[in-house]
Motif scaffolding. Structure first.
Motif, PDB file in Angstrom:
ATOM      1  N   ALA A  39     -37.709  18.216 -19.217  1.00 45.34           N
ATOM      2  CA  ALA A  39     -37.090  18.978 -18.120  1.00 45.34           C
ATOM      3  C   ALA A  39     -38.056  20.007 -17.545  1.00 45.34           C
ATOM      4  O   ALA A  39     -38.114  20.203 -16.326  1.00 45.34           O
ATOM      5  CB  ALA A  39     -35.813  19.659 -18.613  1.00 45.34           C
ATOM      6  N   ILE A  40     -38.823  20.647 -18.405  1.00 50.27           N
ATOM      7  CA  ILE A  40     -39.804  21.634 -17.937  1.00 50.27           C
ATOM      8  C   ILE A  40     -40.875  20.947 -17.093  1.00 50.27           C
ATOM      9  O   ILE A  40     -41.244  21.422 -16.015  1.00 50.27           O
ATOM     10  CB  ILE A  40     -40.407  22.403 -19.130  1.00 50.27           C
ATOM     11  CG1 ILE A  40     -39.335  23.309 -19.744  1.00 50.27           C
ATOM     12  CG2 ILE A  40     -41.643  23.198 -18.703  1.00 50.27           C
ATOM     13  CD1 ILE A  40     -39.678  23.831 -21.120  1.00 50.27           C
ATOM     14  N   GLN A  41     -41.353  19.810 -17.569  1.00 50.10           N
ATOM     15  CA  GLN A  41     -42.341  19.050 -16.793  1.00 50.10           C
ATOM     16  C   GLN A  41     -41.761  18.600 -15.450  1.00 50.10           C
ATOM     17  O   GLN A  41     -42.439  18.676 -14.419  1.00 50.10           O
ATOM     18  CB  GLN A  41     -42.818  17.842 -17.593  1.00 50.10           C
ATOM     19  CG  GLN A  41     -43.628  18.200 -18.811  1.00 50.10           C
ATOM     20  CD  GLN A  41     -43.897  16.998 -19.699  1.00 50.10           C
ATOM     21  OE1 GLN A  41     -43.223  15.985 -19.636  1.00 50.10           O
ATOM     22  NE2 GLN A  41     -44.903  17.123 -20.547  1.00 50.10           N
ATOM     23  N   ALA A  42     -40.513  18.133 -15.469  1.00 46.64           N
ATOM     24  CA  ALA A  42     -39.866  17.682 -14.232  1.00 46.64           C
ATOM     25  C   ALA A  42     -39.692  18.843 -13.255  1.00 46.64           C
ATOM     26  O   ALA A  42     -39.918  18.695 -12.048  1.00 46.64           O
ATOM     27  CB  ALA A  42     -38.521  17.036 -14.546  1.00 46.64           C
ATOM     28  N   PHE A  43     -39.291  19.997 -13.772  1.00 49.39           N
ATOM     29  CA  PHE A  43     -39.105  21.187 -12.934  1.00 49.39           C
ATOM     30  C   PHE A  43     -40.417  21.538 -12.235  1.00 49.39           C
ATOM     31  O   PHE A  43     -40.440  21.749 -11.018  1.00 49.39           O
ATOM     32  CB  PHE A  43     -38.629  22.356 -13.799  1.00 49.39           C
ATOM     33  CG  PHE A  43     -38.354  23.613 -13.027  1.00 49.39           C
ATOM     34  CD1 PHE A  43     -37.054  23.960 -12.692  1.00 49.39           C
ATOM     35  CD2 PHE A  43     -39.384  24.463 -12.641  1.00 49.39           C
ATOM     36  CE1 PHE A  43     -36.799  25.126 -11.979  1.00 49.39           C
ATOM     37  CE2 PHE A  43     -39.138  25.612 -11.928  1.00 49.39           C
ATOM     38  CZ  PHE A  43     -37.841  25.951 -11.596  1.00 49.39           C
ATOM     39  N   LEU A  44     -41.490  21.624 -13.007  1.00 48.24           N
ATOM     40  CA  LEU A  44     -42.787  22.002 -12.433  1.00 48.24           C
ATOM     41  C   LEU A  44     -43.286  20.959 -11.435  1.00 48.24           C
ATOM     42  O   LEU A  44     -43.812  21.308 -10.372  1.00 48.24           O
ATOM     43  CB  LEU A  44     -43.806  22.231 -13.539  1.00 48.24           C
ATOM     44  CG  LEU A  44     -43.516  23.424 -14.465  1.00 48.24           C
ATOM     45  CD1 LEU A  44     -44.484  23.448 -15.627  1.00 48.24           C
ATOM     46  CD2 LEU A  44     -43.538  24.728 -13.695  1.00 48.24           C
ATOM     47  N   ALA A  45     -43.098  19.684 -11.760  1.00 46.25           N
ATOM     48  CA  ALA A  45     -43.539  18.627 -10.843  1.00 46.25           C
ATOM     49  C   ALA A  45     -42.752  18.691  -9.540  1.00 46.25           C
ATOM     50  O   ALA A  45     -43.331  18.569  -8.451  1.00 46.25           O
ATOM     51  CB  ALA A  45     -43.380  17.254 -11.500  1.00 46.25           C
ATOM     52  N   TYR A  46     -41.452  18.884  -9.635  1.00 44.46           N
ATOM     53  CA  TYR A  46     -40.636  18.967  -8.424  1.00 44.46           C
ATOM     54  C   TYR A  46     -41.030  20.202  -7.610  1.00 44.46           C
ATOM     55  O   TYR A  46     -41.133  20.135  -6.378  1.00 44.46           O
ATOM     56  CB  TYR A  46     -39.147  18.996  -8.788  1.00 44.46           C
ATOM     57  CG  TYR A  46     -38.248  18.950  -7.585  1.00 44.46           C
ATOM     58  CD1 TYR A  46     -38.171  17.815  -6.780  1.00 44.46           C
ATOM     59  CD2 TYR A  46     -37.471  20.047  -7.230  1.00 44.46           C
ATOM     60  CE1 TYR A  46     -37.352  17.774  -5.662  1.00 44.46           C
ATOM     61  CE2 TYR A  46     -36.640  20.009  -6.123  1.00 44.46           C
ATOM     62  CZ  TYR A  46     -36.592  18.879  -5.347  1.00 44.46           C
ATOM     63  OH  TYR A  46     -35.775  18.831  -4.241  1.00 44.46           O
ATOM     64  N   GLY A  47     -41.278  21.305  -8.278  1.00 41.15           N
ATOM     65  CA  GLY A  47     -41.722  22.507  -7.575  1.00 41.15           C
ATOM     66  C   GLY A  47     -43.020  22.275  -6.819  1.00 41.15           C
ATOM     67  O   GLY A  47     -43.180  22.712  -5.673  1.00 41.15           O
ATOM     68  N   ALA A  48     -43.952  21.557  -7.447  1.00 44.73           N
ATOM     69  CA  ALA A  48     -45.232  21.263  -6.792  1.00 44.73           C
ATOM     70  C   ALA A  48     -45.022  20.361  -5.575  1.00 44.73           C
ATOM     71  O   ALA A  48     -45.634  20.565  -4.523  1.00 44.73           O
ATOM     72  CB  ALA A  48     -46.194  20.613  -7.788  1.00 44.73           C
ATOM     73  N   VAL A  49     -44.147  19.382  -5.715  1.00 46.00           N
ATOM     74  CA  VAL A  49     -43.858  18.472  -4.599  1.00 46.00           C
ATOM     75  C   VAL A  49     -43.238  19.242  -3.438  1.00 46.00           C
ATOM     76  O   VAL A  49     -43.642  19.081  -2.274  1.00 46.00           O
ATOM     77  CB  VAL A  49     -42.937  17.323  -5.066  1.00 46.00           C
ATOM     78  CG1 VAL A  49     -42.363  16.563  -3.883  1.00 46.00           C
ATOM     79  CG2 VAL A  49     -43.686  16.388  -5.993  1.00 46.00           C
TER      80      VAL A  49
END
Length: 150
Positions: A39-49
């Motif tokens: 979830a942390i990885q997904a959050f950061l990836a979505y934020g970057a996108v």
């Protein structure tokens, strides 16, 4: 010119864009440990996108013209900065990355509130303020979670 239906659609899609942030944030706090990491990885990836996407808005406005050349040139330069913040934020420590992304969202919104406002409809500027506040608050809550995991 934008009609009320268009503004409602813009608002609805913008608010829907918060769901991945909020879902990943909830999972970072509540899910079993393996899923928290994901979830942390997904959050950061979505934020970057999303931060990169917001830079693209300014790229498109610069290409559209309608303002002085100096404004268009500045807007093009600003348009690439979100991606240059977002990409490295994925490659560094999650706490530092989350902080960089939050700062990127705030900096872009500050630009849009000043010289970057040219060409942005009022309803979009208001929506961006709301969305930025929620996104930055979510990043701060993620940072809090990351500090508790450390």
């Amino acid at each position: 010119m934008h009609d009320a239906r268009f503004e409602r659609l813009t608002r609805g899609l913008g608010l829907a864009g918060l769901l991945p942030f909020l879902g990943a944030l909830a999972a970072a706090w509540l899910a079993p440990p393996f899923w928290q990491v994901l979830a942390i990885q997904a959050f950061l990836a979505y934020g970057a996108v999303i931060l990169s996407f917001l830079g693209g808005v300014h790229w498109g406005l610069a290409l559209g013209g309608g303002v002085a050349a100096a404004v268009r040139h500045r807007r093009l330069a600003v348009a690439v900065l979100p991606s240059l913040v977002a990409w490295p934020a994925l490659l560094i420590d999650a706490r530092l990355g989350a902080g960089c992304l939050a700062a990127g969202f705030l900096a872009l919104r500050a630009y849009e509130a000043g010289p970057g406002a040219s060409g942005l409809p009022g309803h979009y500027r208001r929506l961006r303020t709301l969305l930025t506040l929620v996104v930055v608050a979510a990043h701060l809550l993620l940072l809090l979670r990351l500090m508790r995991l450390a």
